[in-house]
Design a protein around this motif. Structure first.
Motif, PDB file in Angstrom:
ATOM      1  N   ASP A  48      -6.718   4.428  -1.450  1.00 48.34           N
ATOM      2  CA  ASP A  48      -5.531   4.635  -1.110  1.00 48.34           C
ATOM      3  C   ASP A  48      -5.409   4.607   0.255  1.00 48.34           C
ATOM      4  O   ASP A  48      -6.202   4.172   0.865  1.00 48.34           O
ATOM      5  N   ARG A  49      -4.090   4.830   0.487  1.00 48.26           N
ATOM      6  CA  ARG A  49      -3.672   4.780   2.161  1.00 48.26           C
ATOM      7  C   ARG A  49      -4.636   5.607   2.940  1.00 48.26           C
ATOM      8  O   ARG A  49      -5.107   5.297   3.858  1.00 48.26           O
ATOM      9  N   GLU A  50      -4.972   6.613   2.635  1.00 43.91           N
ATOM     10  CA  GLU A  50      -5.878   7.612   3.372  1.00 43.91           C
ATOM     11  C   GLU A  50      -7.287   7.278   3.198  1.00 43.91           C
ATOM     12  O   GLU A  50      -8.187   7.204   4.326  1.00 43.91           O
ATOM     13  N   GLY A  51      -7.605   6.479   2.054  1.00 45.99           N
ATOM     14  CA  GLY A  51      -8.718   5.786   1.785  1.00 45.99           C
ATOM     15  C   GLY A  51      -9.075   4.679   3.003  1.00 45.99           C
ATOM     16  O   GLY A  51     -10.010   4.672   3.717  1.00 45.99           O
ATOM     17  N   VAL A  52      -8.024   3.944   3.358  1.00 45.93           N
ATOM     18  CA  VAL A  52      -8.305   2.895   4.041  1.00 45.93           C
ATOM     19  C   VAL A  52      -8.266   3.514   5.496  1.00 45.93           C
ATOM     20  O   VAL A  52      -8.937   3.060   6.399  1.00 45.93           O
ATOM     21  N   ARG A  53      -7.449   4.569   5.816  1.00 51.53           N
ATOM     22  CA  ARG A  53      -7.480   4.977   7.326  1.00 51.53           C
ATOM     23  C   ARG A  53      -8.725   5.474   7.619  1.00 51.53           C
ATOM     24  O   ARG A  53      -9.230   5.466   8.729  1.00 51.53           O
ATOM     25  N   LYS A  54      -9.561   6.012   6.527  1.00 54.53           N
ATOM     26  CA  LYS A  54     -10.880   6.613   6.892  1.00 54.53           C
ATOM     27  C   LYS A  54     -11.834   5.574   7.380  1.00 54.53           C
ATOM     28  O   LYS A  54     -12.632   5.511   8.403  1.00 54.53           O
ATOM     29  N   HIS A  55     -11.610   4.317   7.018  1.00 57.06           N
ATOM     30  CA  HIS A  55     -12.283   3.100   7.082  1.00 57.06           C
ATOM     31  C   HIS A  55     -11.918   2.483   8.374  1.00 57.06           C
ATOM     32  O   HIS A  55     -12.456   1.972   9.231  1.00 57.06           O
ATOM     33  N   LEU A  56     -10.459   2.210   8.547  1.00 61.07           N
ATOM     34  CA  LEU A  56      -9.868   1.518   9.289  1.00 61.07           C
ATOM     35  C   LEU A  56      -8.753   2.173  10.136  1.00 61.07           C
ATOM     36  O   LEU A  56      -7.663   1.726  10.080  1.00 61.07           O
ATOM     37  N   PRO A  57      -9.270   3.230  11.062  1.00 61.42           N
ATOM     38  CA  PRO A  57      -8.260   4.121  11.546  1.00 61.42           C
ATOM     39  C   PRO A  57      -7.218   3.493  12.532  1.00 61.42           C
ATOM     40  O   PRO A  57      -6.142   4.133  12.842  1.00 61.42           O
ATOM     41  N   TYR A  58      -7.697   2.211  12.978  1.00 64.12           N
ATOM     42  CA  TYR A  58      -6.826   1.565  14.042  1.00 64.12           C
ATOM     43  C   TYR A  58      -5.897   0.895  13.540  1.00 64.12           C
ATOM     44  O   TYR A  58      -5.011   0.293  14.270  1.00 64.12           O
ATOM     45  N   LEU A  59      -5.683   0.706  12.143  1.00 62.10           N
ATOM     46  CA  LEU A  59      -4.489  -0.085  11.748  1.00 62.10           C
ATOM     47  C   LEU A  59      -3.175   0.657  11.999  1.00 62.10           C
ATOM     48  O   LEU A  59      -3.369   1.815  12.216  1.00 62.10           O
ATOM     49  N   ASP A  60      -2.080   0.083  12.043  1.00 60.17           N
ATOM     50  CA  ASP A  60      -0.879   0.667  12.333  1.00 60.17           C
ATOM     51  C   ASP A  60      -0.158   1.121  11.173  1.00 60.17           C
ATOM     52  O   ASP A  60       0.156   0.331  10.243  1.00 60.17           O
ATOM     53  N   PHE A  61      -0.448   2.269  10.621  1.00 61.66           N
ATOM     54  CA  PHE A  61       0.067   3.159   9.359  1.00 61.66           C
ATOM     55  C   PHE A  61       1.653   3.543   9.784  1.00 61.66           C
ATOM     56  O   PHE A  61       1.929   3.736   8.615  1.00 61.66           O
ATOM     57  N   GLU A  62       1.963   3.397  10.703  1.00 64.40           N
ATOM     58  CA  GLU A  62       3.176   4.125  10.952  1.00 64.40           C
ATOM     59  C   GLU A  62       4.442   2.959  10.992  1.00 64.40           C
ATOM     60  O   GLU A  62       5.392   3.096  10.376  1.00 64.40           O
ATOM     61  N   GLN A  63       4.170   2.072  11.889  1.00 64.90           N
ATOM     62  CA  GLN A  63       5.277   1.100  12.189  1.00 64.90           C
ATOM     63  C   GLN A  63       5.389  -0.279  11.725  1.00 64.90           C
ATOM     64  O   GLN A  63       6.205  -0.862  11.720  1.00 64.90           O
ATOM     65  N   THR A  64       4.087  -0.593  11.197  1.00 67.86           N
ATOM     66  CA  THR A  64       3.733  -1.994  10.484  1.00 67.86           C
ATOM     67  C   THR A  64       4.877  -2.385   9.594  1.00 67.86           C
ATOM     68  O   THR A  64       5.548  -1.596   8.904  1.00 67.86           O
ATOM     69  N   ARG A  65       5.358  -3.635   9.575  1.00 66.25           N
ATOM     70  CA  ARG A  65       6.423  -4.173   8.650  1.00 66.25           C
ATOM     71  C   ARG A  65       6.191  -4.018   7.398  1.00 66.25           C
ATOM     72  O   ARG A  65       7.271  -3.666   6.467  1.00 66.25           O
ATOM     73  N   PHE A  66       4.821  -4.045   6.953  1.00 65.97           N
ATOM     74  CA  PHE A  66       4.699  -3.909   5.420  1.00 65.97           C
ATOM     75  C   PHE A  66       3.643  -2.585   5.234  1.00 65.97           C
ATOM     76  O   PHE A  66       2.619  -2.849   5.349  1.00 65.97           O
ATOM     77  N   PRO A  67       4.119  -1.511   5.002  1.00 65.16           N
ATOM     78  CA  PRO A  67       3.160  -0.420   5.227  1.00 65.16           C
ATOM     79  C   PRO A  67       1.988  -0.610   4.240  1.00 65.16           C
ATOM     80  O   PRO A  67       2.172  -1.065   3.065  1.00 65.16           O
ATOM     81  N   ILE A  68       1.105   0.079   4.591  1.00 66.05           N
ATOM     82  CA  ILE A  68      -0.162  -0.032   3.898  1.00 66.05           C
ATOM     83  C   ILE A  68      -0.335   0.915   2.815  1.00 66.05           C
ATOM     84  O   ILE A  68      -0.095   2.056   2.928  1.00 66.05           O
ATOM     85  N   PHE A  69      -0.293   0.565   1.518  1.00 62.84           N
ATOM     86  CA  PHE A  69      -0.559   1.255   0.457  1.00 62.84           C
ATOM     87  C   PHE A  69      -1.907   1.733  -0.088  1.00 62.84           C
ATOM     88  O   PHE A  69      -2.341   2.824  -0.324  1.00 62.84           O
ATOM     89  N   GLY A  70      -2.709   0.817   0.200  1.00 62.65           N
ATOM     90  CA  GLY A  70      -4.185   0.850   0.161  1.00 62.65           C
ATOM     91  C   GLY A  70      -4.906  -0.269   0.216  1.00 62.65           C
ATOM     92  O   GLY A  70      -4.601  -1.161   0.881  1.00 62.65           O
ATOM     93  N   GLY A  71      -6.208  -0.367  -0.160  1.00 58.99           N
ATOM     94  CA  GLY A  71      -6.937  -1.551  -0.060  1.00 58.99           C
ATOM     95  C   GLY A  71      -7.929  -1.575  -1.306  1.00 58.99           C
ATOM     96  O   GLY A  71      -8.530  -0.815  -1.833  1.00 58.99           O
TER      97      GLY A  71
END
Lengths: 977, 90, 418
Positions: free
Chosen positions: C148-171
């Motif tokens: 899920d989104r938080e799971g992605v954040r743990k691996h890839l904390p540098y992605l833009d989770f706040e502003q990006t045009r297509f918000p990250i749901f997961g991976g």
């Protein structure tokens, strides 16, 4: 050391900046490199592999030694050439690739281990034990590698992109470029002159000779002034043309505010796309180093760089300078230094017939074979022709192995330069970039007179192609010295002699590559990494090639070259991707009800470029499911309102529209009665379903098609294709009107009641039966009314011109609420359509055909249509196909998930047993169970069979029964109600 | 890359959508047989050199264009309205 | 010569004078049992497995340029097994297993790095499509984890989770996915094949294929005719031209795909990240360069170079997804010739109507990770005349019959959309 009276820096504007925390004095007009040299800072960087001490080696964008990091914090900028970074007050710079400090770098131990780190050593080791690669070897290698570092934080700076157009693009503002621009500018052509330096003039600013009766520096300045006065000439300093592309397109990077203390709202960089009818490359040439043992110490520079620092910046890079040369040109360095009062320890010229010195000693026929000094050059050892060796104490070595024309841009479209024996280098072939000529040093013409002459000629030729007349131009008087050199690539001897300073590739490495059969120049490059560093071989390619040619017993021309590819200088991702950070990457499309939906607290979700409401939370609801269930119940029991404007709407008019639609849809539309709507299925020519939707016949020659949201663009393109490319004989006109109309679904048993409160004329089941359509007056607004249903309820879609969308949506919702219903969002829409077994792109996902989804009967046998023939291929029909089915849980586990796979009851959930998959699931509050749609092998024949759904990823296994995909009202009583 | 739209003049490649070989204009009869249809939909001469392909001026005038082009050099030799080419085939 | 750490030290101490050629440069013989046209990754691995698995050593690889000069040396080095259609799934799974033993097998460090691949998704619909894919990967015995989104954040904390045009749901996380040093793969196979007796002939362009009475007899080359009982065409983007020598049109269109590398940087991206919504994928090489790419330029091309619009689009995607790479500077961009097929999947098959003629092509832009299994299955086909079970569905006639069309993208027969 500063030399009074020399240079173009502004002595009246002193300033300070920092390097590794130390304050450095400079003047406006200095670069970090010139200021560090003035401050006698020799050690500036560490090399990539051996972490050898490195200093400033050149004076241009090809700098191989002095790469630094500029700035701090989120915006720190790694791998900046100190030679290109202009100083300003407060500038912070740091050295790179060292730990813990530049002076004491632990990894400089690598230098001692160099015998084990020869070219390609890593292909031969680190294989055992296997698990150690990811866990140990690779992390260690990764940490040691790299040069500068990113901050790891989001880019905080602004960048821009822009377009420019011109008749004549001049790349490079040295003597050739200035003369070309002047000639074209005077003729009235639309000219763009780009130069990557902060001031125009090229080599003229680093030399002392005269042009047109003035100093080169003054001539350049006055020429630039004349050009600046012309409205038809655009001067772009700090702008590197980075690439040549098709049909006269160029990329260019403008460093807009890297040199400013206060950017004042300016972007850091701007990436330009320039479309030029004609162009001339006047990019000059790059002086090449000579390979000899320990030729990489700080203080060893190119001879021309030493002149540039002296003449342009008023800086002597050493107190006792030695010159090492194989050509006449490098003697200028000694002359200029002596004239400026700097001691020249000697000129070591490999030619026995070298010219005599004037105020300095020339060691003719000698060659330098080693250097000494730990973190800065202290002495060089040279060898006389008779083999005797001697030593000169020196703190700066100015070397020149000759010049390499900057042919790079002529190779960007796969052009290959050719070997020129006279200059011992490669020269471009005209025409390799269509519309681009070359002039001056980049064309192998090294005298100033020659460059000026070629600049004029190039402008005249280009303008004559464009039909612009040029006045006869006089060539300003300038030096026209012959270029005399004796080839010298690498001095024989023991030890390591550097070719590629940045990647630490030595003569030995190239010879080893050849011995290991990496004899092709491409193999040598890839095996040794020569030419793959930040300078992309600008300093090393020709010499490395010569060494390879020698090692393999071939000539240089037959050895060949690697390919120069764009960009000419490294370009930041932020510049080429300017504007896309954050939401700028793709347009955002908003419906007319967006504001009302947001006000109602609906979470908005992306659907393609659009934003649509997910659900409309009511007070007290804690989860999306509660809202969704309520919204579904509203539609099933009262009335719901949903914005469906995002669906594509295409207006088709003309006498042949019916025939046209018969050809693009599988079913008949020419027979559709005026005032009626029909569901249509559209195939790709390969027989797969492309899209579906309803099309209404508004008049005899007027149809309005709806497409799915996702396919609106592709369907429009497809219709134009079918019309223009396959059936131009048909009299049809079409246009997308998606954004012109706001359209809302009004669905539920009370939908008609709601609408009748708004319509000028009441409707009933006779005047507006199921699938009726027509114009209607809605609260006085001329709109359209369609009796169609995606939810399976008695429903309508009402359309008004977009400007009325917001008010109509609010009105519909408030009326619906007063009748026990309300707005519904995407979640409820999805559940409603699953209950009814209606498909979306989850089912028509590009791999399913009409047979698979159970619509084979919709492919009319009476006519041809796009995709019909191919849909009849044997592999696309029959009981081996996965067919659309409904799924209901029947076991203990009640949950269904989309993207799970289907297996026979009791079968192992492994690939060979896989029989299908789920596409859409939802909880039906109407039936109080999860419902699923999916594809199952031979599924239509298996209704009633018990199967298992397995979702490994979410850890769910559910026993299901296979059923018809229409779960609610299969007879259609409700929609007709 | 810049392409001359017969209606709009020379425009940046960004305005165009590409679909592939202009063989697409030559649609077989429904009963032409599986080999002919397979050839039409799937098989391509795929020349390294001059080819004719179909482009759509999507961000412009919505015109389909037959572009005669060199796949090795990217030189554009000719652009024509696809509808005219198709009519001429009739 | 066996490579090892000890050997590196021993040679280092004695001046690195004992290293020999990694492969022999062979002169063409008049006749071979089999000829592989094309000295790229697939051709070299085919030759290697013909020799190793089937004992066929009187064979030659003929290459018009230098070994490994095509797409094997021009790709973004990603190795993964994350396909979801029957036919593809088992093939790429087989390939990944071969990758996992490749260094030991070849005694060549191809730097296969299983650093993990994460495919991002941005909507419920995309999540479900990736779930289907991941479930198939597990069905096949490979690894897949839905983050899920938080799971992605743990691996890839540098992605833009706040502003990006297509918000990250997961991976969809594929831990065994990763990268390899592309050139080394070609060289390792070349060395392995050469050691087993295979002749590797560079600068030798095939100009015609000799066929008599429906049987292949050999090839004509710029270095003279060479006879052979079997000929395998393994030429990727040039498949159209070489197949035409045998009178065959292929369902292939050649397109340009660009790739990019930045200057060296200290470690900042540890995974392979794939951003389907922006057609962008990125990893960081062991040297420190960010290696990334995007979609095709979309027009048929043999130029091995692309244009600005796609370059900019790739950078645009990078900036919206991970704006921390903004200050990284692109050092070089290049293009490869992709053999695009109408369903995005390859062919390993006999050429209809010509005995002894085989083809391995249509790798679209996914050929690098397929190199081991492609060679393995092509060698099996050439040696045994039967399709290997892992590549049984890669038939040329599937476009005509519609049987086992393998359209992972679901975009249909327009070649460039895969």
């Amino acid at each position: 050391m500063r030399i009074n009276g020399k240079g173009l820096v502004d002595r009246s504007t002193p300033l300070t900046f920092t390097f590794d925390g130390h304050s450095v004095d400079a003047y406006a007009g200095d670069t970090v490199a010139s200021a560090l040299l003035a401050a006698e800072v020799k050690l500036v960087a560490r090399s990539f592999k051996y972490h050898r001490p490195r200093g400033v080696m050149g004076a241009g964008s090809e700098e191989a030694g002095a790469l630094i990091t500029v700035g701090n914090g989120a915006g720190q900028d790694p791998n900046v050439r100190a030679t290109m970074q202009e100083v300003y007050s407060g500038l912070e710079t740091r050295s790179q690739n060292r730990w813990p400090s530049l002076n004491f770098d632990v990894l400089s131990l690598n230098d001692l281990a160099s015998p084990f780190l020869s070219a390609g050593f890593y292909y031969k080791t680190f294989m055992w034990p296997k698990a150690f690669w990811e866990k140990l070897y690779e992390p260690v290698i990764r940490r040691a590698a790299g040069i500068g570092g990113l901050s790891g934080e989001h880019n905080p700076d602004s960048y821009e992109k822009a377009y420019a157009f011109c008749d004549f693009l001049v790349i490079g503002a040295g003597s050739a470029g200035l003369m070309a621009a002047l000639t074209a500018g005077r003729a009235g052509a639309d000219v763009i002159l780009c130069d990557e330096d902060s001031i125009m003039g090229g080599r003229l600013n680093g030399e002392t000779y005269d042009v047109g009766g003035a100093t080169g520096q003054d001539w350049a300045a006055s020429t630039v002034a004349e050009l600046a006065s012309m409205d038809n000439v655009r001067l772009m300093t700090r702008t590197t043309v980075t690439g040549a592309y098709d049909q006269g397109t160029f990329g260019a990077l403008e460093r807009v505010s890297h040199h400013l203390e206060d950017r004042g709202g300016r972007p850091v960089e701007c990436f330009w796309r320039i479309a030029a009818k004609r162009s001339v490359l006047a990019a000059g040439s790059i002086e090449r180093p000579v390979a000899f043992r320990n030729n990489d110490r700080p203080g060893i520079m190119t001879a021309s760089a030493v002149r540039t620092y002296l003449n342009r910046y008023g800086v002597a890079p050493g107190k006792a300078v030695t010159v090492f040369a194989n050509n006449d040109d490098a003697h200028r360095t000694a002359r200029d230094l002596v004239e400026a009062g700097v001691h020249v320890a000697g000129v070591i010229d490999t030619r026995r017939d070298a010219p005599d010195g004037d105020g300095y000693e020339v060691y003719k026929g000698a060659e330098i074979c080693n250097s000494e000094g730990r973190k800065a050059l202290e002495a060089v050892t040279f060898r006389y022709p008779d083999g005797r060796e001697d030593k000169l104490q020196t703190d700066c070595l100015a070397m020149s192995g000759g010049w390499n024309p900057s042919v790079h841009m002529t190779c960007h479209m796969n052009g290959r330069p050719v070997w020129n024996e006279g200059i011992q280098s490669f020269v471009p072939v005209d025409g390799t970039v269509p519309g681009m000529l070359t002039a001056g040093a980049c064309n192998g013409v090294f005298s100033t007179h020659g460059a000026l002459t070629q600049g004029i000629a190039a402008a005249q030729e280009a303008l004559s192609d464009l039909g612009v007349k040029t006045a006869k131009a006089d060539v300003p008087k300038a030096e026209d010295a012959p270029y005399r050199l004796k080839p010298l690539w690498a001095v024989e001897g023991k030890g390591r002699a550097w070719l590629d300073f940045q990647n630490d590739v030595t003569v030995k490495d190239v010879k080893l590559a050849a011995a290991e059969n990496f004899r092709s120049v491409e193999h040598m490059k890839r095996y040794t990494t020569q030419g793959m560093a930040p300078d992309q071989g600008k300093n090393s390619n020709v010499a490395a090639l010569a060494v390879l040619a020698d090692a393999t017993g071939r000539g240089i021309p037959e050895t060949g070259t690697t390919t120069f590819r764009p960009p000419y200088v490294p370009v930041s991702i932020a510049a080429m991707g300017a504007g896309s950070q954050g939401i700028g990457f793709a347009p955002q499309r908003f419906t007319t009800s967006h504001k009302a939906s947001v006000e109602a607290g609906a979470p908005m979700v992306e659907v393609g470029m659009w934003y649509r409401p997910s659900f409309f939370p009511a007070p007290g609801e804690k989860t999306w499911r509660q809202s969704c269930d309520r919204e579904v119940n509203n539609v099933r029991n009262a009335v719901g309102v949903c914005d469906v404007s995002t669906l594509g709407k295409i207006d088709l008019q003309g006498p042949d529209v019916g025939e046209f639609l018969d050809f693009v849809y599988t079913n008949m539309f020419s027979t559709l009665k005026v005032g009626r709507t029909r569901y249509g299925l559209m195939l790709r020519e390969d027989g797969t379903v492309m899209d579906d939707g309803t099309t209404a016949r508004m008049g005899e020659n007027h149809y309005v098609m709806t497409t799915t949201t996702a396919a609106a663009g592709p369907v429009m393109r497809h219709l134009e294709y079918v019309h223009q490319c396959l059936r131009p004989d048909l009299d049809v006109s079409m246009i997308s009107v998606t954004e012109q109309w706001a359209q809302f679904a009004v669905a539920g048993p009370k939908s008609r009641e709601l609408l009748n409160g708004l319509l000028a004329e009441e409707i009933n089941s006779d005047s507006w039966p199921f699938m009726a359509c027509g114009e209607a007056l809605i609260q006085g607004v001329k709109g359209r009314l369609f009796r169609i249903s995606f939810s399976g309820e008695h429903a309508y879609e009402v359309a008004v011109p977009s400007r009325y969308g917001d008010s109509l949506f609010r009105l519909l919702v408030s009326r619906a609420e007063s009748m026990g219903g309300g707005a519904y969002g995407m979640e409820a829409l999805n559940v409603l359509r699953i209950e009814k077994g209606h498909i979306t792109h989850s089912e028509i996902h590009g791999r399913t055909n009409a047979f698979d989804i159970g619509f084979a009967r919709m492919v009319s046998a009476k006519k041809d249509c796009i995709g019909k023939t191919m849909s009849e291929r044997p592999g696309l029909v029959g009981d081996t196909r996965e067919q659309l089915v409904g799924l209901k849980p029947i076991g203990v586990v009640k949950q269904l998930t989309a993207g799970a796979h289907l297996f026979e009851k009791g079968a192992d959930p492994v690939r060979v047993n896989e029989q299908g998959y789920t596409t859409s699931v939802g909880f039906s509050p109407t039936l109080e169970t999860y419902l699923g749609l999916g594809f199952l092998r031979n599924g239509r024949a298996r209704h009633g069979e018990e199967i298992q759904m397995v979702d490994h990823l979410r850890g769910i296994t559910t026993q299901c029964v296979v059923c018809d995909p229409v779960f609610i009202d299969p007879e259609g009583g409700r929609v007709r109600g | 890359m810049r392409i001359k739209c017969p209606h709009c003049g020379e425009r940046d490649r960004r305005e165009f959508y590409y679909v592939g070989d202009a063989v697409a204009l030559d649609r077989p009869d429904p009963d032409a047989g599986d080999v002919v249809w397979d050839d039409y939909v799937h098989n391509r001469d795929n020349p390294a050199g001059v080819t004719r392909d179909l482009w759509y001026h999507e961000s412009g005038c919505s015109t389909w264009i037959v572009v005669t082009r060199n796949t090795v050099t990217h030189e554009i030799l000719k652009t024509e309205l696809a509808s005219k080419v198709k009519e001429a085939m009739a | 010569m066996r490579f090892s750490g000890w050997k590196v030290i021993k040679e280092g101490l004695s001046g690195n004078k004992g290293w020999g050629a990694h492969w022999r440069d062979a002169q063409p013989k008049p006749e071979y049992d089999a000829i592989i046209i094309g000295g790229g990754g697939h051709g070299l691995s085919t030759a290697y497995y013909l020799a190793k698995n089937h004992g066929l050593t009187n064979i030659a690889v003929v290459e018009k340029g230098y070994l490994g000069g095509g797409n094997v040396g021009r790709n973004t080095t990603i190795v993964r097994a994350n396909y979801f259609l029957q036919g593809n799934s088992e093939f790429y799974s087989h390939s990944l297993k071969l990758w996992e033993g490749l260094e030991e097998d070849l005694n060549y460090n191809v730097m296969h790095s299983q650093r993990g691949l994460i495919n991002l998704f941005h909507s419920d619909g995309q999540r479900d499509a990736f779930a289907r894919r991941g479930n198939m990967m597990v069905n096949q015995g490979d690894d897949a984890i839905l983050l899920d989104r938080e799971g992605v954040r743990k691996h890839l904390p540098y992605l833009d989770f706040e502003q990006t045009r297509f918000p990250i749901f997961g991976g969809l996380y594929h831990p065994r996915g990763g990268t390899a040093r592309h050139d080394a793969v070609a060289w390792g196979y070349a060395r392995g094949a050469s050691d087993r007796g295979v002749d590797l002939i560079q600068n030798c362009e095939v100009t015609d294929i000799d066929i008599e009475g429906g049987v292949v007899k050999g090839v004509q080359t710029t270095r003279g005719p060479i006879k052979a009982k079997k000929v395998g065409i393994v030429v990727a983007g040039r498949s159209g031209q070489v197949a035409a020598m045998a009178g065959r049109r292929l369902p292939i269109e050649s397109h340009v795909l660009q790739a990019f590398v930045t200057e060296g940087l200290k470690p900042v991206i540890d995974h392979v990240v794939s951003f389907g919504m922006g057609h962008f994928y990125i990893s960081q090489s062991d040297k420190g360069g960010l290696v990334f790419g995007g979609d095709l330029d979309f027009y048929a091309s043999y130029a091995q170079r692309g244009n600005l619009p796609m370059k900019e689009h790739v950078m645009d995607a990078g900036m919206t997804l991970m704006p921390m790479i903004g200050k990284a500077k692109v050092l070089r961009s290049w293009g490869g010739i992709m053999d695009m097929t109408p369903d995005g999947s390859p062919f390993i098959d006999k050429m209809d109507g010509v005995d002894g003629l085989f083809i391995d092509c249509g790798w679209n832009y996914g050929g690098f990770k397929a190199v081991p299994a492609s060679g393995w299955c092509m060698a099996h086909l050439m040696a045994t005349d039967t399709h290997h079970e892992a590549a049984a569905k890669f038939r040329l006639d599937r476009t005509r019959t519609g049987v086992n069309i393998l359209d992972e993208e679901g975009t249909g027969s327009q070649h460039n959309l895969h």
